[in-house]
Enzyme design. Structure first.
Site, short mmCIF file in Angstrom:
data_model
loop_
_atom_site.label_atom_id
_atom_site.label_comp_id
_atom_site.label_asym_id
_atom_site.label_seq_id
_atom_site.Cartn_x
_atom_site.Cartn_y
_atom_site.Cartn_z
N HIS A 153 24.71 28.91 -1.47
CA HIS A 153 25.78 29.36 -2.34
C HIS A 153 26.81 28.27 -2.62
CE1 HIS A 153 25.02 33.75 -0.72
NE2 HIS A 153 24.08 33.34 -1.56
C1 LIG Z 1 16.89 30.41 -2.55
C2 LIG Z 1 18.18 31.00 -3.06
C3 LIG Z 1 18.50 32.31 -2.73
C4 LIG Z 1 19.67 32.87 -3.21
N1 LIG Z 1 19.89 34.19 -2.99
C5 LIG Z 1 20.91 34.79 -3.62
C6 LIG Z 1 21.06 36.19 -3.57
O1 LIG Z 1 20.23 36.91 -3.00
N2 LIG Z 1 22.14 36.75 -4.18
C7 LIG Z 1 23.07 36.00 -4.82
O2 LIG Z 1 24.04 36.56 -5.31
N3 LIG Z 1 22.95 34.66 -4.90
C8 LIG Z 1 21.87 34.05 -4.34
N4 LIG Z 1 21.71 32.71 -4.48
C9 LIG Z 1 22.75 31.95 -5.20
C10 LIG Z 1 22.75 32.17 -6.71
O3 LIG Z 1 21.42 32.28 -7.19
C11 LIG Z 1 23.49 31.01 -7.37
O4 LIG Z 1 24.80 30.95 -6.89
C12 LIG Z 1 23.56 31.13 -8.89
O5 LIG Z 1 22.27 31.31 -9.43
C13 LIG Z 1 24.22 29.89 -9.48
O6 LIG Z 1 24.25 30.00 -10.87
P1 LIG Z 1 24.61 28.76 -11.81
O7 LIG Z 1 24.59 29.25 -13.19
O8 LIG Z 1 25.87 28.14 -11.30
O9 LIG Z 1 23.48 27.68 -11.54
P2 LIG Z 1 21.90 27.83 -11.72
O10 LIG Z 1 21.49 29.24 -11.81
O11 LIG Z 1 21.28 26.99 -10.66
O12 LIG Z 1 21.62 27.21 -13.15
C14 LIG Z 1 21.72 25.88 -13.50
C15 LIG Z 1 20.66 25.59 -14.55
O13 LIG Z 1 20.94 24.35 -15.18
C16 LIG Z 1 19.75 23.61 -15.31
N5 LIG Z 1 20.10 22.21 -15.35
C17 LIG Z 1 20.57 21.44 -14.35
N6 LIG Z 1 20.78 20.20 -14.77
C18 LIG Z 1 20.45 20.16 -16.08
C19 LIG Z 1 20.47 19.15 -17.06
N7 LIG Z 1 20.88 17.92 -16.79
N8 LIG Z 1 20.07 19.46 -18.32
C20 LIG Z 1 19.66 20.72 -18.62
N9 LIG Z 1 19.62 21.72 -17.72
C21 LIG Z 1 20.03 21.44 -16.46
C22 LIG Z 1 18.96 23.99 -14.08
O14 LIG Z 1 17.60 23.69 -14.22
C23 LIG Z 1 19.27 25.47 -13.97
O15 LIG Z 1 18.38 26.25 -14.72
C24 LIG Z 1 20.56 32.11 -4.00
C25 LIG Z 1 20.23 30.79 -4.33
C26 LIG Z 1 19.06 30.24 -3.88
C27 LIG Z 1 18.73 28.84 -4.29
#
Ligand SMILES: Cc1cc2nc3c(=O)[nH]c(=O)nc-3n(C[C@H](O)[C@H](O)[C@H](O)COP(=O)(O)OP(=O)(O)OC[C@H]3O[C@@H](n4cnc5c(N)ncnc54)[C@H](O)[C@@H]3O)c2cc1C
Ligand SMILES: *[C@@H]1O[C@H](CO)[C@@H](O)[C@H](O)[C@H]1NC(C)=O
Ligand SMILES: *[C@@H]1O[C@H](CO)[C@@H](O)[C@H](O)[C@H]1NC(C)=O
Ligand SMILES: *[C@@H]1O[C@H](CO)[C@@H](O)[C@H](O)[C@H]1NC(C)=O
Length: 602
Positions: free
Chosen positions: A532
């Site tokens: 997280h």
């Molecule tokens: C194994 C695991 C289990 C988890 N379990 C839970 C859970 O059960 N419940 C919960 O609430 N949270 C959980 N989390 C945490 C939650 O999923 C994350 O906090 C949340 O998804 C983050 O969202 P975000 O939009 O910040 O980033 P992300 O969802 O990671 O999205 C970022 C996106 O940007 C893309 N990206 C990155 N760099 C570039 C670039 N240079 N150009 C283009 N695209 C790019 C990536 O490929 C990705 O698709 C878990 C996380 C993991 C890894």
């Protein structure tokens, strides 16, 4: 070896199952293969927040939107949508597969002294490989953001309507709750594949956790079945909820295998992005705004590569500085500690159950059984463990229960070193069991993410600074005591529950077994991330020198550029981060549109 055979058989199961899955008639044919030279809005990263932002912005047919995702399309990947196969996505092509930097005296029981940081590299981002737990965190978390940013828009009253907007609550008892929404794209259900869950909940109650049927309601405190983002037993990722249904919109282009390497900035205005799509570099211009939603690791990376970041750090890498901002600082993360428990009765899945015929039938016909369950996480408990947190009703401890024997497959995910693994494998024998995982909700330890070099393909360096603050270690140790109370309570004793740990682990045998020092040593030895990370593009009041973005998520000192993802959180919230990140995406889209939902005072 047996892990490889297991995974192989599970892949086979996936192939067999896929014919019944994903009949959303969404195909990769609807993706943009060539990009226009400009769009009104460019959203970078199609993860938890980015999918929401692109989906909501493109509701207006008069604006054009481009969503750029570095990873693959998710729609044709059964292992994304069959929750029981979630572990196949870890350390796969759909995972950035980051590792934290080693740290003196901490994580010594992990391979290379590093915590493994999975991050989704696929449409849906980390929501395509996470454990699907739907937790909004405490009202106090948001009230704290609002007070700090001097923007009431971030208070609980104001963010609650955005949680509800995304949601389609399908849990019968909660459908009339004022805290829940119906008709949104993100479906929420219970999971009940593990008969042991009922025993854990009863044991929790016997150990002093009140039964709380809705930790997303009035209060978080207590124990209950977790709420998960699923539909008919399948994973509801943000790609599926927010992007698949709108792929046909003529004003929205969704491009995968498109990695942004830099924001193009002219006279302190973000005007476009440099992107490498299928290996070819191009520049796409934004007529209105660029929204960075690449997550807590990559959003700060892209900003720094573009000259927005700590001046000294950028200069040391010979990156021309555009604005000096504390990008990458304020990294916070949740950690947990794993305590293996064996049970006598077959009340949890055994590992081989994931691939048997009956499990496949259960999943196919009813959307139930072990294949419907992500990491068998079906029960959550929250507790305020100090006088102060009790008075406020603001839990500082969360306990997850992974209802399967923590064998080597799990230990590899935890990145335990060979010696740690061997010692625990020896203890964790038996077919049925679970692991009790206490975790810190509001860590005080703060790390940073920095660049290794000016090369966009070099992974950034993750300095987690785990457990640096004494209080963080104390919360985990108090959590261990709570796990002991739960496991020793009658409902679990009745099914023969016992900790697999009987005596000191060798790494900490210099301390008296079961003493405070012993647990502190063990926590430092092998506690690890629960994935997280947040805070690396921190939001703060306008002009705050510790903040990267203002309360409307605009990067300070630059126009035409916002950040909307988990990285903007000023403090980690007291719960899992996916739902809060989706809320941030919803609110970001409305901020851009110049709209807001009326507050809800509950
Ligand atoms: C194994 C695991 C289990 C988890 N379990 C839970 C859970 O059960 N419940 C919960 O609430 N949270 C959980 N989390 C945490 C939650 O999923 C994350 O906090 C949340 O998804 C983050 O969202 P975000 O939009 O910040 O980033 P992300 O969802 O990671 O999205 C970022 C996106 O940007 C893309 N990206 C990155 N760099 C570039 C670039 N240079 N150009 C283009 N695209 C790019 C990536 O490929 C990705 O698709 C878990 C996380 C993991 C890894
Ligand atoms: C998918 O759904 C469509 C319409 O909803 C239906 O006609 C078709 O038979 C389904 N395909 C499969 C493989 O189930
Ligand atoms: C891209 O350009 C073409 C040709 O001008 C146009 O028809 C199409 O709508 C544009 N795509 C988007 C998403 O705006
Ligand atoms: C990040 O933290 C590490 C370890 O504390 C420190 O050495 C480094 O200077 C920090 N980097 C930045 C850019 O703050």
């Amino acid at each position: 070896m047996s892990a490889i055979v297991n995974v192989g058989l599970v892949v086979l199961a996936a192939v067999v199952l896929r014919q019944w899955l994903l009949n959303d008639s969404q195909t990769s044919a609807q993706l943009a293969e060539t990009l226009n030279s400009s769009y009104d809005y460019i959203v970078v990263g199609g993860g938890s927040a980015g999918s929401v932002v692109a989906s909501r912005l493109s509701e207006d047919p008069y604006v054009s939107v481009l969503l750029l995702e570095a990873g693959e399309f998710d729609g044709d990947r059964p292992q994304v949508f069959i929750p029981g196969l979630a572990l196949l996505n870890l350390r796969s092509n759909f995972d950035w597969w980051y590792m934290s930097e080693p740290q003196d005296g901490v994580m010594t029981g992990l391979k290379g002294g590093r915590s493994y940081w999975p991050r989704g590299k696929i449409l849906g981002g980390s929501s395509s490989l996470n454990a699907m737990q739907y937790v909004r965190a405490s009202r106090h978390d948001y009230d704290r953001w609002a007070e700090y940013t001097k923007d009431e828009g971030w208070s609980y009253q104001h963010v609650l309507p955005y949680f509800k907007k995304s949601e389609d609550i399908q849990i019968p008892g909660l459908q009339n709750s004022p805290y829940h929404g119906q008709g949104g794209p993100f479906t929420i259900n219970h999971l009940k594949s593990q008969p042991l869950s009922a025993k854990i909940i009863q044991a929790g109650q016997a150990a002093g956790f009140p039964y709380n049927e809705d930790y997303n309601g009035r209060t978080m405190e207590g124990i209950c079945n977790s709420q998960v983002n699923s539909l008919n037993g399948e994973r509801m990722s943000t790609g599926r909820a927010f992007i698949h249904p709108v792929l046909g919109r003529p004003n929205l282009d969704v491009a995968v295998r498109a990695q942004v390497t830099k924001i193009v900035i002219k006279n302190k205005k973000a005007v476009g992005v440099e992107v490498i799509k299928d290996g070819r570099k191009c520049v796409v211009n934004a007529n209105k705004e660029i929204i960075l939603s690449a997550g807590a690791v990559n959003s700060p990376q892209i900003l720094m590569l573009s000259g927005i970041g700590p001046k000294k750090h950028l200069e040391s890498l010979k990156i021309p500085v555009v604005v000096d901002l504390p990008v990458g600082q304020n990294l916070q993360d949740h950690m947990f500690f794993d305590m293996g428990v064996r049970i006598r009765e077959p009340l949890t899945s055994a590992w081989q159950d994931f691939k048997n015929w009956w499990s496949q039938q259960q999943f196919k016909w009813f959307g139930t059984g072990p294949l419907s369950s992500p990491f068998n996480l079906e029960v959550l408990a929250f507790k305020s463990t100090t006088k102060e947190t009790k008075e406020k009703d603001w839990p500082d401890l969360e306990i997850h229960f992974i209802e399967i024997m923590p064998n080597n497959i799990l230990m590899d995910i935890f990145n335990y070193a060979e010696e740690t693994k061997a010692e625990l494998a020896d203890r964790n024998r038996g077919d049925y069991g679970f692991t009790c995982l206490p975790s810190i909700m509001r860590p005080e330890s703060i790390g940073n993410i920095s660049l290794k070099s000016a090369d966009p393909f070099d992974y950034p360096l993750i300095y987690a600074n785990y457990l640096a603050a004494q209080e963080d270690r104390e919360v985990l140790i108090r959590g261990i005591q709570e796990c002991k109370k739960i496991v020793n309570a009658k409902p679990l004793q009745d099914v023969g529950a016992e900790f697999t740990e009987k005596g000191p682990e060798s790494a900490c045998k210099q301390h008296r077994y079961d003493s405070h020092e012993y647990w502190e040593c063990l926590v430092k030895h092998r506690a690890l991330t629960i994935y997280h990370p947040i805070g690396t593009c921190k939001m703060g009041p306008k002009g705050d020198p510790t903040a990267v973005v203002d309360p409307e998520l605009r990067v300070q000192g630059i126009s035409g550029l916002r950040v909307a993802d988990a990285s903007i959180m000023p403090w980690l919230v007291s719960g899992n981060t996916n739902a809060p990140t989706i809320m941030i995406g919803e609110r970001a889209a409305d901020l851009i549109k110049g709209k807001k939902l009326p507050p809800l005072d509950l």
